[in-house]
Design an enzyme around this catalytic site. Structure first.
Site, PDB file in Angstrom:
ATOM      1  N   SER A  12       0.855  -1.200   0.000  1.00  0.00           N
ATOM      2  CA  SER A  12       0.000   0.000   0.000  1.00  0.00           C
ATOM      3  C   SER A  12       0.881   1.236   0.000  1.00  0.00           C
ATOM      4  O   SER A  12       2.034   1.178   0.444  1.00  0.00           O
ATOM      5  CB  SER A  12      -0.861   0.021   1.269  1.00  0.00           C
ATOM      6  OG  SER A  12      -1.535   1.257   1.390  1.00  0.00           O
ATOM      7  N   TYR A  68      -2.052  -0.514  10.376  1.00  0.00           N
ATOM      8  CA  TYR A  68      -2.128  -0.794   8.938  1.00  0.00           C
ATOM      9  C   TYR A  68      -0.830  -0.345   8.248  1.00  0.00           C
ATOM     10  O   TYR A  68      -0.233  -1.097   7.472  1.00  0.00           O
ATOM     11  CB  TYR A  68      -3.351  -0.081   8.350  1.00  0.00           C
ATOM     12  CG  TYR A  68      -3.597  -0.380   6.895  1.00  0.00           C
ATOM     13  CD1 TYR A  68      -4.235  -1.552   6.504  1.00  0.00           C
ATOM     14  CD2 TYR A  68      -3.205   0.511   5.899  1.00  0.00           C
ATOM     15  CE1 TYR A  68      -4.471  -1.835   5.155  1.00  0.00           C
ATOM     16  CE2 TYR A  68      -3.437   0.245   4.558  1.00  0.00           C
ATOM     17  CZ  TYR A  68      -4.078  -0.926   4.196  1.00  0.00           C
ATOM     18  OH  TYR A  68      -4.298  -1.205   2.861  1.00  0.00           O
TER      19      TYR A  68
HETATM   20  N1  LIG Z   1      -8.702  -0.360  -1.420  1.00  0.00           N
HETATM   21  C1  LIG Z   1      -7.647   0.404  -1.157  1.00  0.00           C
HETATM   22  O1  LIG Z   1      -7.729   1.627  -1.144  1.00  0.00           O
HETATM   23  C2  LIG Z   1      -6.304  -0.225  -0.915  1.00  0.00           C
HETATM   24  C3  LIG Z   1      -5.176   0.617  -0.969  1.00  0.00           C
HETATM   25  C4  LIG Z   1      -3.927   0.061  -0.744  1.00  0.00           C
HETATM   26  C5  LIG Z   1      -3.797  -1.292  -0.483  1.00  0.00           C
HETATM   27  N2  LIG Z   1      -4.907  -2.071  -0.437  1.00  0.00           N
HETATM   28  C6  LIG Z   1      -4.712  -3.479  -0.147  1.00  0.00           C
HETATM   29  O2  LIG Z   1      -5.252  -4.245  -1.200  1.00  0.00           O
HETATM   30  C7  LIG Z   1      -5.690  -5.499  -0.702  1.00  0.00           C
HETATM   31  C8  LIG Z   1      -7.128  -5.709  -1.110  1.00  0.00           C
HETATM   32  O3  LIG Z   1      -7.878  -4.639  -0.600  1.00  0.00           O
HETATM   33  P1  LIG Z   1      -9.402  -4.348  -0.995  1.00  0.00           P
HETATM   34  O4  LIG Z   1      -9.557  -2.883  -0.897  1.00  0.00           O
HETATM   35  O5  LIG Z   1      -9.773  -5.064  -2.217  1.00  0.00           O
HETATM   36  O6  LIG Z   1     -10.104  -4.990   0.300  1.00  0.00           O
HETATM   37  P2  LIG Z   1     -11.574  -5.580   0.490  1.00  0.00           P
HETATM   38  O7  LIG Z   1     -11.883  -5.480   1.953  1.00  0.00           O
HETATM   39  O8  LIG Z   1     -12.500  -4.923  -0.460  1.00  0.00           O
HETATM   40  O9  LIG Z   1     -11.352  -7.106   0.109  1.00  0.00           O
HETATM   41  C9  LIG Z   1     -10.478  -7.888   0.893  1.00  0.00           C
HETATM   42  C10 LIG Z   1     -10.798  -9.360   0.691  1.00  0.00           C
HETATM   43  O10 LIG Z   1      -9.939 -10.102   1.572  1.00  0.00           O
HETATM   44  C11 LIG Z   1     -10.714 -11.086   2.250  1.00  0.00           C
HETATM   45  N3  LIG Z   1     -10.100 -11.390   3.545  1.00  0.00           N
HETATM   46  C12 LIG Z   1     -10.072 -10.635   4.659  1.00  0.00           C
HETATM   47  N4  LIG Z   1      -9.451 -11.291   5.648  1.00  0.00           N
HETATM   48  C13 LIG Z   1      -9.065 -12.493   5.143  1.00  0.00           C
HETATM   49  C14 LIG Z   1      -8.387 -13.609   5.685  1.00  0.00           C
HETATM   50  N5  LIG Z   1      -7.998 -13.637   6.967  1.00  0.00           N
HETATM   51  N6  LIG Z   1      -8.154 -14.670   4.874  1.00  0.00           N
HETATM   52  C15 LIG Z   1      -8.555 -14.670   3.589  1.00  0.00           C
HETATM   53  N7  LIG Z   1      -9.223 -13.650   3.023  1.00  0.00           N
HETATM   54  C16 LIG Z   1      -9.476 -12.565   3.792  1.00  0.00           C
HETATM   55  C17 LIG Z   1     -12.097 -10.451   2.408  1.00  0.00           C
HETATM   56  O11 LIG Z   1     -13.094 -11.429   2.641  1.00  0.00           O
HETATM   57  C18 LIG Z   1     -12.244  -9.738   1.065  1.00  0.00           C
HETATM   58  O12 LIG Z   1     -12.788 -10.590   0.092  1.00  0.00           O
HETATM   59  C19 LIG Z   1      -5.476  -5.444   0.816  1.00  0.00           C
HETATM   60  O13 LIG Z   1      -4.249  -6.049   1.145  1.00  0.00           O
HETATM   61  C20 LIG Z   1      -5.430  -3.954   1.095  1.00  0.00           C
HETATM   62  O14 LIG Z   1      -4.703  -3.660   2.267  1.00  0.00           O
HETATM   63  C21 LIG Z   1      -6.160  -1.575  -0.647  1.00  0.00           C
END
Ligand SMILES: NC(=O)c1ccc[n+]([C@@H]2O[C@H](COP(=O)([O-])OP(=O)(O)OC[C@H]3O[C@@H](n4cnc5c(N)ncnc54)[C@H](O)[C@@H]3O)[C@@H](O)[C@H]2O)c1
Length: 250
Positions: A138, A151
């Site tokens: 991130s 985080y």
């Molecule tokens: N959306 C953003 O702005 C953003 C920015 C930077 C980084 N990220 C990173 O991208 C990745 C995906 O984020 P997103 O925004 O799509 O999140 P999201 O919450 O929309 O989706 C996350 C998915 O991970 C699954 N999950 C959660 N805990 C879990 C576990 N213990 N085991 C298996 N699956 C699990 C959830 O069920 C969900 O389907 C994450 O690592 C997040 O930190 C997101």
């Protein structure tokens, strides 16, 4: 860019960035494993893709669950070409507000989860002498973003995990890279906005703080993950790619 017949595991693939990533890999011919703790949405995503896609229930923070997932994939496909460590959770709070339980939970899913999945998948890649791991870190791993200390630290750890694994396995055919998304329109962000006092205002702030003046789309992050996994970037290992609308360039 083709991923014809490549076996790709994406963790946290039921919704958001993970979902966009499995869809993009499947469109390029890959056999995708939708691995997620959310059974209902995970199954929906794998049946939406159809073909060879299949869902496995996975808790990345649980050693046995990860081990079983890798065994299942090996029984079905006999190989893993690409692992996308994407599953992650988000908590708000500075170091005073963050409880020990919240700290441990974020580290367990965001950092230990990526360690566990790599711990069980990389040996399988080494047997064939090839493979790629892409970790979803991130922008929060590169700079200190206010009010989300656990985080931020977990994502900084993901960047170090990426570089450490990259140097350990470069000579053995396994590349390891990271992408650093900026705020992207996914359930994670939508839920965080819903919890805020003025969601519309918060959203505008998240847009305005980056030079491109908008949030990212999951498909744009997926495109970067595919690029990092592709043979076209065969010289890239230990690379950390920002896709954040210019946030960390300021
Ligand atoms: N959306 C953003 O702005 C953003 C920015 C930077 C980084 N990220 C990173 O991208 C990745 C995906 O984020 P997103 O925004 O799509 O999140 P999201 O919450 O929309 O989706 C996350 C998915 O991970 C699954 N999950 C959660 N805990 C879990 C576990 N213990 N085991 C298996 N699956 C699990 C959830 O069920 C969900 O389907 C994450 O690592 C997040 O930190 C997101």
């Amino acid at each position: 860019m083709s991923f014809e017949d490549k076996v790709v595991i994406v963790t946290g693939a039921a919704v958001g960035i993970g979902k966009a990533t499995v869809i993009a890999f499947a469109e390029k011919g890959a056999k995708v494993v939708v691995a997620d703790i959310d059974v209902e949405k995970g199954k929906q995503t794998s049946s939406f893709i159809g073909g060879d896609a299949f869902f496995i229930e996975l808790n990345v923070a649980d050693r046995k669950s990860v081990n079983n997932m890798v065994k299942d994939v090996m029984n079905r496909f006999g190989r893993v070409d690409i692992l996308v460590n994407n599953a992650g959770i988000y908590y708000q709070g500075d170091v005073i507000e963050t409880t020990e339980e919240e700290w441990d939970k974020v580290m367990a899913v965001n950092l230990k989860g990526m360690y566990l999945c790599s711990h069980y998948v990389i040996p399988v890649m080494l047997e064939r002498g090839s493979g790629v791991v892409v970790n979803v870190a991130s922008e929060a791993g590169l700079v200190g973003i206010a009010d989300q200390v656990a985080y931020n630290v977990s994502k900084a750890g993901v960047i170090s995990l990426t570089k450490s694994m990259a140097v350990d396995f470069a000579q053995k055919g396994v590349r390891v890279n990271a992408v650093c998304p900026g705020t992207t329109e996914t359930p994670l962000v939508k839920n965080a906005l819903k919890r805020s006092k003025n969601p519309e205002n918060e959203r505008r702030k998240l847009e305005e703080c980056r030079p491109l003046n908008r949030l990212g789309r999951p498909e744009e992050i997926a495109a970067a993950i595919l690029a990092m996994a592709s043979d076209h970037l065969g010289y890239a290992t230990g690379s950390v790619l920002s896709i954040d609308g210019g946030y960390t360039a300021k």
